[in-house]
Motif scaffolding. Structure first.
Motif, PDB file in Angstrom:
ATOM      1  N   UNK A 112       0.817  -1.218   0.000  1.00 51.03           N
ATOM      2  CA  UNK A 112       0.000   0.000   0.000  1.00 51.03           C
ATOM      3  C   UNK A 112       0.851   1.269   0.000  1.00 51.03           C
ATOM      4  N   UNK A 113       2.150   1.151   0.290  1.00 53.80           N
ATOM      5  CA  UNK A 113       3.040   2.312   0.190  1.00 53.80           C
ATOM      6  C   UNK A 113       3.640   2.356  -1.210  1.00 53.80           C
ATOM      7  N   UNK A 114       2.858   2.805  -2.163  1.00 50.27           N
ATOM      8  CA  UNK A 114       3.303   2.855  -3.550  1.00 50.27           C
ATOM      9  C   UNK A 114       4.062   4.154  -3.817  1.00 50.27           C
ATOM     10  N   UNK A 115       4.989   4.099  -4.753  1.00 48.37           N
ATOM     11  CA  UNK A 115       5.691   5.293  -5.171  1.00 48.37           C
ATOM     12  C   UNK A 115       6.786   5.715  -4.210  1.00 48.37           C
ATOM     13  N   UNK A 116       7.500   6.778  -4.542  1.00 43.33           N
ATOM     14  CA  UNK A 116       8.611   7.241  -3.698  1.00 43.33           C
ATOM     15  C   UNK A 116       8.105   7.848  -2.390  1.00 43.33           C
ATOM     16  N   UNK A 117       8.979   7.853  -1.386  1.00 44.92           N
ATOM     17  CA  UNK A 117       8.672   8.535  -0.136  1.00 44.92           C
ATOM     18  C   UNK A 117       8.576  10.035  -0.392  1.00 44.92           C
TER      19      UNK A 117
END
Length: 255
Positions: A112-117
């Motif tokens: 669920x933590x998609x993409x860059x920070x």
């Protein structure tokens, strides 16, 4: 039938409110783009993401990466907010190179933590990739209050799934861009005292908001308890005089 429709409508409204709040999130700091070569970093986890904070470098390796460097980040301090947030102070395990761009990475994050920070740009009010460019400065000067925190007012606004509730303190420091205020709040429950600690970022080097928002918050209050508060000044390089203001009575429900 009508009663059933009312119940369904209320449930859908509640789900929409919760959706606006979300159930996870990671935000990196400092929010500005330029940092010193001895800068520390802060990562805040919201809701489900608080567990990631607890498992950094155990289940989730965290590091900075540039074109030719990978630098691990060491956990210095974890502070638990009072309402669905948690922060960690991170220190690079080796020196950052001057005039170099670094990006924050965490391995093995849940799907669920998609993409860059990301970090939150407090000037443009939008999220940006968690990247910083170093200058050539070794920052070893501890910031000082030029105006000690002084209570201004309490703010309370009802929102969808909870209130905005915070106290505003006016202050000023000689570190215009990179100051952090470490806040300690004593929650006095009968004869017991619980101390809650969190780093907050002053707004425009002039205003500190101590409390919570609708969906989360570093501090929250209950009418049945009494409170005391004090402050200490830091910067992102970890510099501090180590001095604290005096404990003062805090009345978050007073107008």
């Amino acid at each position: 039938m009508r009663k059933s429709l009312i119940i369904i409508t209320l449930l859908l409204s509640s789900f929409n409110i919760l959706a606006r709040c979300g159930s996870y999130g990671l935000t990196a700091f400092p929010s500005n783009d330029i940092v010193s070569i001895n800068s520390n970093f802060i990562l805040q986890g919201y809701a489900q993401s608080q567990g990631i904070i607890d498992s950094l470098n155990i289940k989730y390796p965290i590091y900075l990466i540039s074109e030719n460097q990978k630098i691990g980040l060491t956990v210095v301090e974890i502070n638990v907010g009072m309402y669905s947030v948690k922060q960690v102070v991170l220190r690079p395990s080796s020196s950052l190179q001057p005039n170099t761009t670094y990006e924050l990475r965490i391995d093995n994050l849940p799907d669920f933590h998609e993409g860059p920070l990301s970090k939150y740009d407090e000037i443009d009010f939008k999220r940006k990739d968690a990247k910083w460019t170093t200058n050539s400065t070794l920052d070893n000067i501890a910031p000082q209050f030029t105006k000690l925190p002084k209570f201004k007012e309490n703010v309370y606004r009802e929102k969808g799934c909870g209130p905005d509730m915070y106290s505003i303190f006016k202050l000023k420091s000689d570190d215009i861009e990179g100051s952090l205020v470490k806040v300690e709040l004593r929650e006095i429950i009968r004869r017991d005292t619980i101390t809650h600690t969190y780093f907050l970022r002053p707004k425009d080097n002039s205003e500190l908001r101590v409390g919570r928002r609708m969906c989360s918050g570093e501090f929250t209050y209950e009418r049945k308890y009494k409170y005391q508060i004090r402050f200490s000044l830091f910067d992102y390089s970890g510099n501090t005089t180590g001095q604290w203001t005096e404990w003062v009575k805090h009345e978050p429900y007073e107008k």
